[in-house]
Design an enzyme around this catalytic site. Sequence first.
Site, short mmCIF file in Angstrom:
data_model
loop_
_atom_site.label_atom_id
_atom_site.label_comp_id
_atom_site.label_asym_id
_atom_site.label_seq_id
_atom_site.Cartn_x
_atom_site.Cartn_y
_atom_site.Cartn_z
CB CYS A 232 8.03 58.82 26.88
SG CYS A 232 8.55 60.53 26.54
CB ALA A 233 2.91 55.58 27.89
N GLY A 236 4.20 50.64 28.63
CA GLY A 236 3.46 51.04 29.82
C GLY A 236 3.76 50.42 31.16
N GLY A 237 4.99 49.94 31.39
CA GLY A 237 5.31 49.39 32.70
C GLY A 237 5.09 50.38 33.83
CE LYS A 238 10.28 53.90 34.20
NZ LYS A 238 10.55 53.09 32.99
CG ASP A 256 4.95 55.91 22.83
OD1 ASP A 256 5.68 55.91 23.84
OD2 ASP A 256 5.36 55.61 21.69
CG ASP A 283 -1.81 62.32 15.80
OD1 ASP A 283 -1.90 63.23 16.66
OD2 ASP A 283 -2.80 61.71 15.35
CG ASP A 301 10.60 56.14 31.16
OD1 ASP A 301 11.78 56.31 31.50
OD2 ASP A 301 10.12 55.01 30.93
CB CYS A 354 17.09 53.02 31.75
SG CYS A 354 16.78 52.94 29.98
#
Length: 405
Positions: A232-233, A236-238, A256, A283, A301, A354
């Site tokens: 679940c990019a 893309g922070g992680k 994603d 997709d 995530d 989060c």
Amino acid sequence: MRLHRNLVYTTIDSLNAIFNESEYADKVVARALKKDKRWGSSDRKFVAETIYEVVRWKRLYAEIAEVKEPYNREDIWRMFAVWAVLRGYPIPDWRQLDGTPERKIKGKFDELSKIRKMRESIPDWMDELGVKELGEEIWTKEIAAQNKPAQVILRVNTLNTTREKLHALLMDLNIETDFLTNQPDALVLKERANVFMTDAFKEGLFEVQDASSQLVAAFLDVQPGMRVVDTCAGAGGKTLHMAALMQNKGQLIAMDLYESKLKQLKLRAKRNGAFNIEYRIIDTTKVIKKLHEKADRVLIDAPCSGLGVLKRNPDDKWKLQPEFIDNIRKIQSEVLESYSKIVKPGGKLVYATCSILPSENQEQIAKFLKTEIGQQFKLERDCKILSSESGFDGFYMALLERKNV
């Protein structure tokens, strides 16, 4: 200390867009800050912080101002007047602020501050849910912590620099930072600054990423040369943090549902100098099936309520609905069951949110471990981060290992 008409008018326009046109606060603030190039840093700071403050305390201010949704322009001025009085600003002789009842405002504030849902300015359902899941004592502390403005945390991009070098470079730009104990890639800004305008950002020396979020990649124990999948990019922070920890060695697959998010990630990866990332849009179910039992490490995530990050997204208090949380729990279960199949025997998985709600976190893991695929995993450890204890975002992480069977 006085109010300036052009700054206040911009603030009122922005609040109208957030409250009545369903726009997101961060987008509205970004647009507002571009309105007048003559504004200095203190002007920009006033506009941004005032918008967020009124959004954060919307219910409390509306109650004190005796206005109800939908708010017309006059109502928003009355809420702004409450903010100004409580912040100690002298009320100017403007038509919109004529007759502001300063003593009454202060009296009602003292009265309503004795009631948690008013004091913390949250919907009834959110207060009830917090108490149900966390208990009175923890919820009272946590929602108070979530109403404090978020600090700006940088994650040093170790592909391009070191924490010490970036600290010194920013110091030369009069941007002071502190080191964070036990977080080798983090710097905390002493005062808010527009770091995105610096050459250091444009050259990919850092990203803005909360301290709690920075813990996830290390928790997954990614190593150079591994095949890692971020399911679940998003933007893309992680993903970028994992690329740095992998030293650009190995294969990092960023997935994603939305192509637009992966396009953002590609731009960020180019700036960061992260070139071991592959991009795949989910997709069809075939995209997942092709990766079954192929990955050394998998990050989920998961989509969540975001109740751990209200301090940086205060408008979520008003956008979130109870039915959304019910629905997101179902999605979390489905995602965990589906994407866990990507982990190869002996490989590891991190499930992260989060959120601070056990029903999105520990209870999801307990339920997963009882499923057919879940029985092939064992929980190594988990980590619950409360904002009231850490000072940063509320977060949850669970590390699971797939058994060799």
